[in-house]
Design a protein around this motif. Structure first.
Motif, PDB file in Angstrom:
ATOM      1  N   GLN A 177      49.644 -20.257 -11.236  1.00 30.90           N
ATOM      2  CA  GLN A 177      49.462 -19.662 -12.572  1.00 30.90           C
ATOM      3  C   GLN A 177      48.231 -18.772 -12.610  1.00 30.90           C
ATOM      4  O   GLN A 177      48.236 -17.699 -13.214  1.00 30.90           O
ATOM      5  CB  GLN A 177      49.355 -20.762 -13.618  1.00 30.90           C
ATOM      6  CG  GLN A 177      49.204 -20.234 -15.044  1.00 30.90           C
ATOM      7  CD  GLN A 177      49.167 -21.338 -16.084  1.00 30.90           C
ATOM      8  OE1 GLN A 177      49.618 -22.456 -15.845  1.00 30.90           O
ATOM      9  NE2 GLN A 177      48.627 -21.038 -17.257  1.00 30.90           N
ATOM     10  N   SER A 178      47.150 -19.193 -11.935  1.00 32.51           N
ATOM     11  CA  SER A 178      45.911 -18.390 -11.925  1.00 32.51           C
ATOM     12  C   SER A 178      46.075 -17.095 -11.136  1.00 32.51           C
ATOM     13  O   SER A 178      45.321 -16.137 -11.334  1.00 32.51           O
ATOM     14  CB  SER A 178      44.765 -19.215 -11.342  1.00 32.51           C
ATOM     15  OG  SER A 178      44.921 -19.387  -9.935  1.00 32.51           O
ATOM     16  N   LEU A 179      47.083 -17.044 -10.219  1.00 34.79           N
ATOM     17  CA  LEU A 179      47.276 -15.848  -9.385  1.00 34.79           C
ATOM     18  C   LEU A 179      48.134 -14.787 -10.058  1.00 34.79           C
ATOM     19  O   LEU A 179      48.266 -13.680  -9.531  1.00 34.79           O
ATOM     20  CB  LEU A 179      47.914 -16.245  -8.051  1.00 34.79           C
ATOM     21  CG  LEU A 179      47.086 -17.160  -7.129  1.00 34.79           C
ATOM     22  CD1 LEU A 179      47.837 -17.396  -5.828  1.00 34.79           C
ATOM     23  CD2 LEU A 179      45.713 -16.564  -6.850  1.00 34.79           C
ATOM     24  N   ILE A 180      48.717 -15.109 -11.199  1.00 35.21           N
ATOM     25  CA  ILE A 180      49.605 -14.161 -11.879  1.00 35.21           C
ATOM     26  C   ILE A 180      48.894 -12.834 -12.150  1.00 35.21           C
ATOM     27  O   ILE A 180      49.467 -11.753 -12.012  1.00 35.21           O
ATOM     28  CB  ILE A 180      50.130 -14.767 -13.199  1.00 35.21           C
ATOM     29  CG1 ILE A 180      51.019 -15.973 -12.907  1.00 35.21           C
ATOM     30  CG2 ILE A 180      50.889 -13.730 -14.020  1.00 35.21           C
ATOM     31  CD1 ILE A 180      51.402 -16.758 -14.168  1.00 35.21           C
ATOM     32  N   SER A 181      47.617 -12.935 -12.549  1.00 34.45           N
ATOM     33  CA  SER A 181      46.857 -11.727 -12.890  1.00 34.45           C
ATOM     34  C   SER A 181      46.271 -11.034 -11.665  1.00 34.45           C
ATOM     35  O   SER A 181      45.692  -9.951 -11.777  1.00 34.45           O
ATOM     36  CB  SER A 181      45.727 -12.096 -13.861  1.00 34.45           C
ATOM     37  OG  SER A 181      44.852 -13.050 -13.272  1.00 34.45           O
TER      38      SER A 181
END
Length: 587
Positions: A539-543
């Motif tokens: 989830q943190s890598l989405i951006s």
């Protein structure tokens, strides 16, 4: 008047509430006093509410405390400052109660009201109140009066000013020590309102009485008076009239008085001026640094750097540093800790040569102290020494000790070292860091203490920011990724956390080529904690990565995790998928 559409609040309801046995109900009623007053209107508040409060001040201390605070805010509800005097009576009664917190709040409210009253009303109503309290039968009233003189005095006519000074002098000689303590505490505020001609006579006479008091609790409060009155007198008069008292206090038979001198020393030095400090206060400070009581030495040790900044380096080296060396080996760990918290600040004062010759041996001694807080206090201030002697000499002298502390048995010491590493690395440079400190940073990722592992993961990110993505790619990432296969699942979780933190620094290309495959592989781990951590990392890598990577790699992995038997894994996987959907909808 009551607000439009708001019914008049019947005073009988307030009476019923304040007589209720439930203390909480009474408290709630008092706390709504301004609302009640607004409902009653200004006239009814003056004629009904205030008299009722005067008659009903015999209550639980908690209720009285709330009342004392509430009354101070009622000026707008009684008709403004022209009617503020009606609020004095209920507070006057509260100034005599036994509970000190109620009296203090009542005095604060009286000062708040008095500072807004018209000058004529102060003379007519406030000054007589102060005089009544000052001659009250109960000592509690006299104690309260001491905090009101500075409000009453400036507006009083000359004849009443003479009377107020006389009354305050009597309070300084009161039979009750509690009254004398209150007089000592408030003397500085009163003195600030007194004319200069009376300051050197009346006020100094009162101050003299307090400094000679047989109660140490009064004398220690007089020490604070030295500062406030000294600032009013100016350096020259302060040196002649206040300095002898300071020197006597530094040798007082009561350690509490000596402690107060040590604690207030810097302010005392500012009051008497640099010249008097160098000639008169240096011996007094040396005595305090070598006092028999550890509490006094703690207070004095904490003022070493500030004191040395006032006197010149030669005096510091000749007179103060021998005491500092003694304190670094003091029998009390708290003395050594107090010294360690400030001693690094002496480096700019003494300069490069003085620091190298005099301070470095003390630093090294304190870095090896058996008490963790001593070492922590030294470590946290290393940058102050670096600015003076340079990183080369600092690394030669102190770095071996720092490396030793990195493996200290106390986790708080290791934590302090970790938090200092990025700054140290930036000062030492890449080559030195790789040779001496790089292995330590990796070692901390597998520490037994969670707080250390968490700080180590943050440390990886900060080092990547300091030295750049290319350096991190070659020196950090290979070692981090190697640990993802550690047999201990807690260490694998730490590595995933480190990856999540460092990915935004490394950028999309490195994240996709080096980090993401490892994360996807970890999604098949046998431990549920690892799998839901993977969901949070994804989830943190989405951006960080491109939308195509999100759709082709991250989403399929998360969809697979939504079918996991563990409820927590499914929860975090679904949460991450919702985050992806929100991002896609917004673009």
């Amino acid at each position: 008047m009551a607000a439009a559409g708001e019914p008049l609040y019947p005073i009988v309801v307030l009476i019923d509430e304040l007589k209720n046995e439930d203390i909480q109900l009474r408290l709630n009623s008092i706390r709504r006093l301004s609302t009640i007053a607004r409902a009653l209107g200004e006239e009814r508040t003056r004629k009904e509410l205030i008299p009722f409060m005067i008659e009903n001040n015999d209550d639980d201390d908690e209720v009285l405390l709330a009342m004392a605070e509430a009354v101070g805010n009622l000026i707008p509800y009684v008709g403004g400052v022209e009617h503020a005097s009606v609020l004095l009576a209920p507070l006057e009664g509260l100034c005599s109660v036994e509970e000190s917190s109620v009296r203090e709040k009542a005095v604060a409210s009286l000062c708040q009201i008095g500072s807004q009253m018209r000058e004529s009303d102060l003379v007519e109503f406030f000054v007589p109140l102060v005089k009544r309290l000052a001659v009250g039968e109960w000592f509690t009233a006299r104690v309260s009066s001491c905090g009101l003189f500075h409000i009453a005095y400036p507006s009083a006519p000359e004849n009443i000013k003479n009377e107020l000074r006389t009354i305050y002098g009597q309070l300084c000689q009161d039979d009750m020590p509690m009254v004398r303590r209150a007089a000592a505490t408030n003397l500085g505020k009163f003195a600030a309102t007194v004319e200069p001609s009376h300051l050197k006579t009346n006020i100094m006479s009162m101050f003299g009485d307090l400094t000679q008091d047989d109660q140490d609790s009064v004398r220690l409060l007089a020490v604070e008076g030295c500062v406030s009155i000294g600032k009013l007198l100016g350096p020259q008069d302060c040196a002649s009239q206040i300095l002898p008292d300071i020197i006597n206090f530094s040798q007082d038979k009561s350690w509490r008085v000596r402690y107060m001198v040590a604690n207030q020393l810097y302010d005392l030095c500012e009051a008497v001026g640099q010249e008097a400090t160098r000639t008169e206060l240096v011996p007094a400070f040396v005595r305090l640094l070598r006092d028999n009581e550890a509490e006094v030495r703690i207070a004095a040790a904490g003022k070493v750097t500030k004191f040395c900044a006032i006197v010149n380096p030669e005096i510091s080296i000749q007179h103060i540093l021998p005491c500092v060396k003694e304190l670094s080996n003091d029998s009390s760990q708290h003395v050594r800790s107090a010294l360690a918290s400030v001693i690094m600040g002496m480096a700019p004062v003494l300069g490069k040569d003085g620091t190298i010759d005099q301070l470095l041996p003390i630093f090294l001694s304190l870095l090896k102290d058996e008490f963790p807080d001593v070492r922590l206090n030294i470590i946290s201030k290393l940058d102050q020494v670096n600015q003076v002697i340079g990183i080369d000499l600092l690394s030669q002298s102190l770095l071996p000790a720092i490396v030793e502390l990195a493996e200290d048995k106390h986790w708080r010491v290791r934590l302090a070292i970790i938090e200092y590493i990025p700054l140290l690395a930036s000062q030492l440079g890449v080559q030195f860091f790789d040779d001496k400190l790089g292995a330590l940073c990796m070692q901390w990722l597998k520490d037994k203490v969670y707080s250390i592992r968490e700080a180590a993961a943050n440390n990886v990110k900060r080092l990547a920011e300091e030295f750049g993505p290319e350096w991190a790619m070659h020196h950090i990432i290979p070692q981090v990724l190697e640990m993802i296969n550690d047999p201990h699942y807690l260490y694998r979780m730490t590595i995933l956390s480190a990856i999540s933190l460092v990915a935004p620094v490394l950028g999309s290309e490195i994240t996709c080529s080096k980090l993401l495959p490892v994360i996807v592989t970890a999604a098949k781990d046998r431990v549920p904690n690892i799998k839901f951590t993977v969901a949070k990392v994804l989830q943190s890598l989405i951006s960080v990565v491109d939308h195509s990577v999100v759709e082709n790699t991250i989403r399929p992995c998360l969809v697979e995790l939504t079918n996991d038997p563990d409820v927590d894994v499914r929860f975090f996987a679904n949460q991450a998928l919702r985050a992806i959907d929100q991002v896609m909808m917004s673009t």
